[in-house]
Design a protein around this motif. Structure first.
Motif, short mmCIF file in Angstrom:
data_model
loop_
_atom_site.label_atom_id
_atom_site.label_comp_id
_atom_site.label_asym_id
_atom_site.label_seq_id
_atom_site.Cartn_x
_atom_site.Cartn_y
_atom_site.Cartn_z
N ALA A 145 0.81 -1.22 0.00
CA ALA A 145 0.00 0.00 0.00
C ALA A 145 0.84 1.27 0.00
CB ALA A 145 -0.94 0.00 1.20
N GLY A 146 2.11 1.19 0.39
CA GLY A 146 2.94 2.38 0.47
C GLY A 146 3.23 2.76 1.91
N ILE A 147 4.08 3.73 2.09
CA ILE A 147 4.56 4.09 3.42
C ILE A 147 3.46 4.71 4.27
CG2 ILE A 147 6.14 5.61 4.69
CD1 ILE A 147 8.19 5.17 2.55
N ILE A 148 2.68 5.63 3.70
CA ILE A 148 1.67 6.33 4.50
C ILE A 148 0.60 5.38 5.03
CG2 ILE A 148 -0.12 8.11 4.46
CD1 ILE A 148 1.64 9.72 2.58
N PRO A 149 -0.02 4.54 4.19
CA PRO A 149 -0.98 3.56 4.74
C PRO A 149 -0.34 2.61 5.75
CG PRO A 149 -1.28 3.78 2.39
CD PRO A 149 -0.02 4.52 2.72
N TRP A 150 0.92 2.24 5.46
CA TRP A 150 1.62 1.37 6.41
C TRP A 150 1.79 2.07 7.75
CZ3 TRP A 150 6.54 2.23 8.58
CH2 TRP A 150 7.07 1.17 9.29
N THR A 153 -1.52 2.23 9.58
CA THR A 153 -1.86 0.92 10.14
C THR A 153 -1.06 0.63 11.40
OG1 THR A 153 -2.37 0.06 7.93
CG2 THR A 153 -1.95 -1.56 9.66
N MET A 154 0.22 0.91 11.36
CA MET A 154 1.06 0.69 12.54
C MET A 154 0.62 1.57 13.70
SD MET A 154 3.26 -1.65 11.63
CE MET A 154 4.71 -1.52 12.66
N ARG A 155 0.24 2.80 13.41
CA ARG A 155 -0.22 3.68 14.49
C ARG A 155 -1.55 3.20 15.06
NH1 ARG A 155 -1.44 9.95 13.25
NH2 ARG A 155 -3.24 8.96 12.27
N THR A 236 12.68 2.64 12.62
CA THR A 236 12.95 3.56 13.73
C THR A 236 12.69 5.01 13.32
OG1 THR A 236 14.70 2.06 14.45
CG2 THR A 236 14.65 4.23 15.47
N LEU A 237 13.10 5.36 12.12
CA LEU A 237 12.93 6.71 11.61
C LEU A 237 11.45 7.09 11.52
CD1 LEU A 237 14.27 9.24 10.32
CD2 LEU A 237 14.07 8.07 8.12
N LEU A 238 10.59 6.15 11.15
CA LEU A 238 9.18 6.45 10.91
C LEU A 238 8.29 6.23 12.14
CD1 LEU A 238 8.77 4.81 7.39
CD2 LEU A 238 9.04 7.24 7.92
N LEU A 239 8.67 5.32 13.01
CA LEU A 239 7.76 4.91 14.08
C LEU A 239 8.20 5.30 15.48
CD1 LEU A 239 6.95 1.28 12.85
CD2 LEU A 239 5.56 3.34 12.54
#
Length: 322
Positions: A145-150, A153-155, A236-239
């Protein structure tokens, strides 16, 4: 005529032997030339691969002022090891090492276990909707789905600023499942059939029969997974915003970008214990970057050679059926 032919036969044999010998000498010379060219090419290729690591190492143990000017090329100059002592004084490095080690050990264990079980199950013809579930898993290799949907979802799963974000998303790895499935399908089916006739259930067959004989491919999966976990920093950078959960690779990423300020900080710390740091051991941007790089990369470089034989054997067995 027969006597003359008999007399000429030894001469013909000698001529033939000399011709064969000349051909062998020519072939041998050509083979030697080809072998020499191959050795030279592989030596050059090996040098190209090894030299960057060698260059970083000799720069970390050379005088920092000389290294900063780019004068360290083939051998270290004014050897010292103060860089490593100073870098370990940087706050957060030890905690990041623990996080990276933890995610590597836990993540690799879970990935290997899931890949082994799913690869085994997808090889069982009596599994319910086996083809559907296998294709459903494999298609994720090609589409996402790409980084933003990922991230969203993680959030929503509360995996931001959570150590589980390092290990849960990597448990199901389609590529590793394919390797294990292919390996299991290459083993004799009679082993599973005999165990089934003796009354063994599916879990018994998996644990007591397939796991022991799948060690080469599982070792290969473990190497892949461990390297992926150790080198990962994008999650780590994103989450993660909590510095207590920073991984070593993310620390390296930050340190490379902030090497100038870090070198100033370390020099100020050293100034408190010594009147004046010499130019040879005074930290520079180059020394900080290269020393932290070695600290981060060294564990994988030291561990990988011991598992290389499993890697080569496992990847060949798991990649080709037959």
């Amino acid at each position: 005529m027969s006597d003359k032919a008999a007399d000429l036969a030894p001469i013909e044999n000698v001529r033939n032997n000399n011709s064969v010998k000349k051909m062998k000498d020519q072939v041998s010379a050509a083979d030697k030339m080809i072998s020499a060219v191959i050795y030279v090419l592989f030596a050059l290729f090996s040098f190209i691969c090894v030299y960057p690591f060698y260059s970083i190492i000799i720069n970390t143990i050379s005088a920092n002022d000389i290294s900063a000017r780019g004068e360290v090329v083939f051998y270290p100059r004014q050897i010292h090891f103060q860089n490593y002592v100073d870098v370990f004084k940087i706050p957060g490095l030890w905690n990041a090492a623990v996080i990276s080690l933890g995610r590597t050990l836990i993540g690799t264990t879970l990935t290997v276990g899931a890949s082994a079980f799913l690869g085994f199950m997808f090889s069982q013809e009596d599994m319910w909707r086996r083809r559907f579930w296998y294709r459903f898993t494999i298609i994720t290799m090609y589409f996402n789905a790409g980084i933003i949907p990922w991230y969203l979802t993680m959030r929503s799963l509360h995996l931001t600023n959570n150590f589980l974000a390092y290990v849960l998303p990597s448990i199901v790895a389609p590529f590793f499942i394919i390797l294990v499935k292919t390996f299991v399908e290459s083993t004799p089916k009679e082993l599973q059939q005999a165990a089934s006739i003796d009354g063994a259930g599916i879990m018994t067959i998996f644990i007591k029969i397939m796991l022991p004989i799948s060690r080469p491919i599982l070792a290969t999966v473990a190497i892949f997974a461990a390297v992926d976990q150790w080198n990962s920093f994008q999650d780590t950078l994103l989450l993660v915003t909590d510095s207590k959960l920073y991984s070593l690779q993310f620390i390296l990423y930050n340190y490379i970008n902030q090497a100038s300020s870090l070198s100033t900080m370390v020099n100020l710390q050293n100034a408190g214990s010594t009147a004046m740091a010499s130019l040879a051991t005074k930290q520079t941007t180059t020394s900080i970057r290269m020393t932290v790089t070695i600290i981060v990369v060294a564990p994988i470089l030291l561990v990988y050679p011991f598992f290389q034989r499993f890697f080569v054997k496992g990847i060949m067995i798991g990649a080709v059926k037959g």
